[in-house]
Design an enzyme around this catalytic site. Sequence first.
Site, short mmCIF file in Angstrom:
data_model
loop_
_atom_site.label_atom_id
_atom_site.label_comp_id
_atom_site.label_asym_id
_atom_site.label_seq_id
_atom_site.Cartn_x
_atom_site.Cartn_y
_atom_site.Cartn_z
N ASP A 16 0.85 -1.19 0.00
CA ASP A 16 0.00 0.00 0.00
C ASP A 16 0.88 1.24 0.00
OD1 ASP A 16 -2.45 -1.37 0.08
OD2 ASP A 16 -2.39 -1.54 2.26
N ASP A 46 -6.91 -1.49 -4.69
CA ASP A 46 -7.97 -1.18 -3.73
C ASP A 46 -8.91 -0.11 -4.29
OD1 ASP A 46 -6.70 -2.91 -1.93
OD2 ASP A 46 -5.60 -1.28 -0.96
#
Length: 167
Positions: free
Chosen positions: A128, A147
């Site tokens: 991330d 995401d």
Amino acid sequence: MATKKIFPSKSSASLTPWLGIAFIIILIDQLTKITITRTFQLGEEKVITSFFNLVLAYNKGAAFSFLHDAGGWQRHFFTAIGLAAAAYIIYLLKKHGGQRMFSWALTLVLGGALGNVIDRVVYGHVVDFLDFHWEGLGHFPAFNVADAAICVGAALFILDELRRVNK
């Protein structure tokens, strides 16, 4: 003389364009993750604006780090769920490829799910790096392109269903 269908019916639209879009999402997702992992150290942060940073973070769990500290079994569990979801989405795309908004939603979720599956298989965690924050409210959990694609796909599912109900 037999005539060819120039425009496929809604139920027989080709799967190929949708898989191509999913592949592009996966490609963008993986290229951004490779770039971040090669230029940042774990936890390193670069301020971009007053509300957005780039940061390298590893997520061993699911969304919002759900089950991130579960001992390792979650990697295999979420990989299996991602692969099962991908198979079902491909089936749905084959069946409903002519329904544009529905197929866009499926395609975004497919690309995002497979992008994160690749991370779990290759790295053992999801990479991330997008970090949004608001003064006084703190930081939203870091996320990635996969995401974002999943979230936009989910929003399109809701919009498509609302549209279908209102007809």
